[in-house]
Design an enzyme around this catalytic site. Structure first.
Site, PDB file in Angstrom:
ATOM      1  CG  HIS A   1      36.870  44.605  43.964  1.00 20.02           C
ATOM      2  ND1 HIS A   1      36.079  44.364  45.031  1.00 20.02           N
ATOM      3  CD2 HIS A   1      37.904  43.729  44.055  1.00 20.02           C
ATOM      4  CE1 HIS A   1      36.601  43.391  45.766  1.00 20.02           C
ATOM      5  NE2 HIS A   1      37.709  42.991  45.203  1.00 20.02           N
TER       6      HIS A   1
ATOM      7  CG  ASP B   1      33.127  46.008  43.565  1.00 23.49           C
ATOM      8  OD1 ASP B   1      32.980  44.879  43.077  1.00 23.49           O
ATOM      9  OD2 ASP B   1      33.886  46.266  44.521  1.00 23.49           O
TER      10      ASP B   1
END
Ligand code: XUL
Ligand code: CO
Length: 441
Positions: free
Chosen positions: A103, A106
């Protein structure tokens, strides 16, 4: 390279089923050819950045337990993001799973403004590109986290506020471009909060039309930047919302048809999400192939007694054999793969636990591939074809082709047509599966 995982060898090796070495593969032999393809090319394993490196073990009842020093509160988020990525690529290289997934958030956290956030994100994407070049690791898919930040409390694309829609669009635009830059094979959209808590304040019709508009924008942008991968929606029935619009494969298929998105968007099926929607994993895979929307898999497992999205690593060879069988029947992955959307239990606090989890998951899937490939042609398919033989007969064909009317069928029955019962042979077929698992080697 870091040596965060200093008790783990440079590369996890295949040692075969007789090995007692817990840091070796017993079933996953990347170069072994199964059903005409190398295991690595069948399985296309990916490690998910979020569970493995961006989560410290916190849950709704307690704080983090895992040893992830880069997640500690810091005044230097840039250094922490760098440290996290160095360790992540040490892990990927040692494990030898060919792909990873992320993501946007992240890789680096949200900072003061979108511009600041994006600058660090882009820096991390470039760094990931260098690590990928160095290690040969590839990107299975990227995605945007449009569910964690408070602005998304009422959804992203389905939000009642168009400004939130715009913010999510900005994030997806950036994450899709980053995925493209890294040679990503797919781009995923999981509608984390694209659903509702109560119908009392929700206009479902509008919200679904907004979601469709969003997806059309994503498709247009994919075209304009020349991203060759698939756009994947990830079905999930609920959690965190009470109801999620992408409930299951069938609901996604109907949605894609309704909003003229068929052929443009495929599905990323997660095992635990299938269970939560009341289906077997194998059912969701078969439904996706049948509807022509199969894309990729998030491999994990739930728990028979807990109705949560537990994201355990897969351990059931039987469950995964049945899923792999449907994947093989459908022709296997094209751009998709098996992403371990799975996390450690909070008590697995040793650094090498992350290796044990992935090695176990990869061996489970590899053994399931062997069993499924043994089942692919042979008695199972003969039995299934035989079951429908009547439909290949002139009589069956006359119904299927539309030659018969309700009245003409009535007349045949009135004239004495009487069906002969045929065994479905379920137990015999289940024994074939059990035998294939026993003999997989
Ligand atoms: C949540 C989930 C996500 C998606 C990507 O249940 O599965 O991790 O896979 O956003
Ligand atoms: Co997932």
């Amino acid at each position: 390279m870091t040596d965060f995982f200093d008790t783990v060898p440079e590369r996890i090796a295949y040692e075969g089923p007789a090995s007692d070495n817990p840091l070796a593969f017993r079933w996953y032999d990347a170069d072994r050819v199964v059903a005409g393809k190398r295991m690595e090319d069948h399985l296309r394993f990916a490690v998910s950045y979020w569970h493995s490196f961006s989560w410290d073990g916190f849950d709704i009842f307690g704080a983090g337990t895992l040893d992830r020093p880069w997640l500690a509160p810091t005044s230097d988020p840039r250094a922490a993001a760098h440290r996290k990525m160095d360790v992540a690529f040490e892990f990927l290289e040692k494990l030898g799973a060919p792909f990873w997934c992320f993501h946007d958030r992240d890789l680096s956290p949200e900072l003061g403004s979108f511009v600041e956030t994006s600058a660090l994100f882009d820096e991390m994407v470039d760094l990931a590109g260098q690590h990928m070049e160095r290690t040969g690791m590839r990107l299975l898919w990227g995605t945007a986290n449009a569910f964690s930040h408070p602005r998304y409390m009422a959804g992203a694309a389905s939000n009642p506020d168009p400004e939130v829609f715009a913010y999510a669009a900005a994030q997806v635009c950036r994450a899709l471009e980053a995925t493209h830059r890294l040679g990503g094979q797919n781009y995923v959209l999981w509608g984390g909060r694209e659903g509702y808590e109560t119908l009392l304040n929700t206009d479902m019709g509008r919200e679904q039309a907004q979601l469709a508009r969003f997806l059309h924008l994503v498709i247009e942008h994919k075209r304009s930047i020349g991203f060759p991968g698939m756009i994947l929606l990830e079905p999930k029935p609920f959690e965190p919302t009470k109801h999620q619009y992408d409930y299951d494969v069938a609901a996604v298929h109907a949605f894609l048809q309704r909003f003229d998105l068929l052929g443009e968007v495929h599905v990323n099926i997660e095992v635990n999400h299938a269970t939560l929607s009341g289906h077997d994993f194998a059912h969701e895979v078969a439904a996706a192939f049948d509807a022509g929307v199969f894309g990729s898999i998030d491999a994990n497992a739930g728990d028979d007694r807990l109705g949560w999205d537990l994201d355990r690593f897969p351990v059931s060879v039987e469950q995964m054999t049945l899923g792999m069988l449907e994947i093989l029947r459908g022709g296997g992955f094209t751009t998709g793969g098996l992403n371990f959307d799975a996390k450690l239990r909070r008590q697995s606090v040793d650094r090498d636990d992350l290796f044990h989890a992935h090695i176990g998951g990869m061996d489970t899937m590899a053994r399931s591939l062997l069993a499924a490939s043994a089942l692919l042609d042979g008695e199972l398919s003969t039995a299934r074809d035989a079951r429908y033989a009547g439909w290949d007969s002139p009589f069956g064909q006359s119904i299927a082709s539309g030659e018969m009317t309700l009245r003409s069928l009535h007349d045949q029955v009135e004239a004495g047509l009487e069906p002969t019962p045929a065994s479905g042979r379920q137990e015999a077929l289940e024994t074939l599966v059990a035998r294939a698992i026993e003999r997989a080697s």
